[in-house]
Design an enzyme around this catalytic site. Sequence first.
Site, PDB file in Angstrom:
ATOM      1  N   THR A  45       0.836  -1.215   0.000  1.00  0.00           N
ATOM      2  CA  THR A  45       0.000   0.000   0.000  1.00  0.00           C
ATOM      3  C   THR A  45       0.864   1.255   0.000  1.00  0.00           C
ATOM      4  OG1 THR A  45      -0.108   0.034   2.425  1.00  0.00           O
ATOM      5  CG2 THR A  45      -1.872  -1.131   1.248  1.00  0.00           C
ATOM      6  N   GLU A  83      -4.200   4.364   3.687  1.00  0.00           N
ATOM      7  CA  GLU A  83      -3.350   3.529   2.843  1.00  0.00           C
ATOM      8  C   GLU A  83      -4.139   3.058   1.633  1.00  0.00           C
ATOM      9  OE1 GLU A  83      -0.818   0.649   5.025  1.00  0.00           O
ATOM     10  OE2 GLU A  83      -1.947   1.306   6.794  1.00  0.00           O
TER      11      GLU A  83
END
Length: 321
Positions: free
Chosen positions: A212, A260
């Site tokens: 991420t 994220e």
Amino acid sequence: MQRWRGLEDIPQDWGRSVVTIGSYDGVHRGHQLIIGRAVKRAREAGLPTVVVTFDPHPSEVVRPGTHPPLLAPHHRRAELCAELGVDALLVLPFTREFSQLSPAEFVAKVLVDRLHARLVVEGPNFRFGHRAAGDVAVLTELGATYDYEVEVVDLVVRGAAGGGVPFSSTLTRRLVAEGDVAGAAEILGRPHRVEGVVVRGAQRGRELGYPTANVETLPYTAIPADGVYAGWLNAEGEAMPAAISVGTNPQFDGTERTVEAYAIDRVGLDLYGQHVSVDFLAFVRGQAKFASLDELLEAMSRDVARCRELIAAAEPQDPAA
């Protein structure tokens, strides 16, 4: 579009103009009505349009500690105003001294002496000057003295978002805080956006097979409620379908709230240090802590599949929009 910070940035030879003033946080559909009307009237008169806004938010100066979450930073508001055809954006530093200006002083100092306003376009609830003593009636009265006109635009827009109440920045912030990003998008006319620099996190996503981009958001950003969302990660000139996680990562006993974004089906992305943005399309599920790592991985797989479906059914995103 020209961008000015402070009255001293306005060119000395600046002529007559059409002006609209406000915080315009988010530049939502109600704001778009006012700004669009100002642009239309300016073009009819062969004059430039100026949007005047403030930094920081006036409430932070008048009532310290009450700065609202921001739906769009100033550079984003500038982009949105430019898309509407605005010719210049004036950001006025809002200081304690500036907050003491009476309505008449504000008009003389900003609208008359520097912007040479011929027309001022506002919504019906516009307030200005010390203790918000000025309204559209006062603005109009001063216009008779200083040779400018005032046009009031009904900015009331309603829809399903918020249960049919008039659209506003306050309502949009509430919907974002509740995780209703679809409702917020209805008001904004586009997905709610969060942006910042990609920083190194714990890198657990990479270890789990879902790397991420950990976005260090800008101060006062309006961040959606904790949970998983479908949306897009805008980076390197591309809008990449993404599964977005907001929260403290309770699976690993995290305490810091993060945003994220996992770029679906993308391999080898290295975005560290880059300024990126994340657009929120739809809420998928709330934040949860699972009994085992295997259960977490199964949930993540379902999340990505659901995000892929939602994004595929949505209109393609323009990363520059």
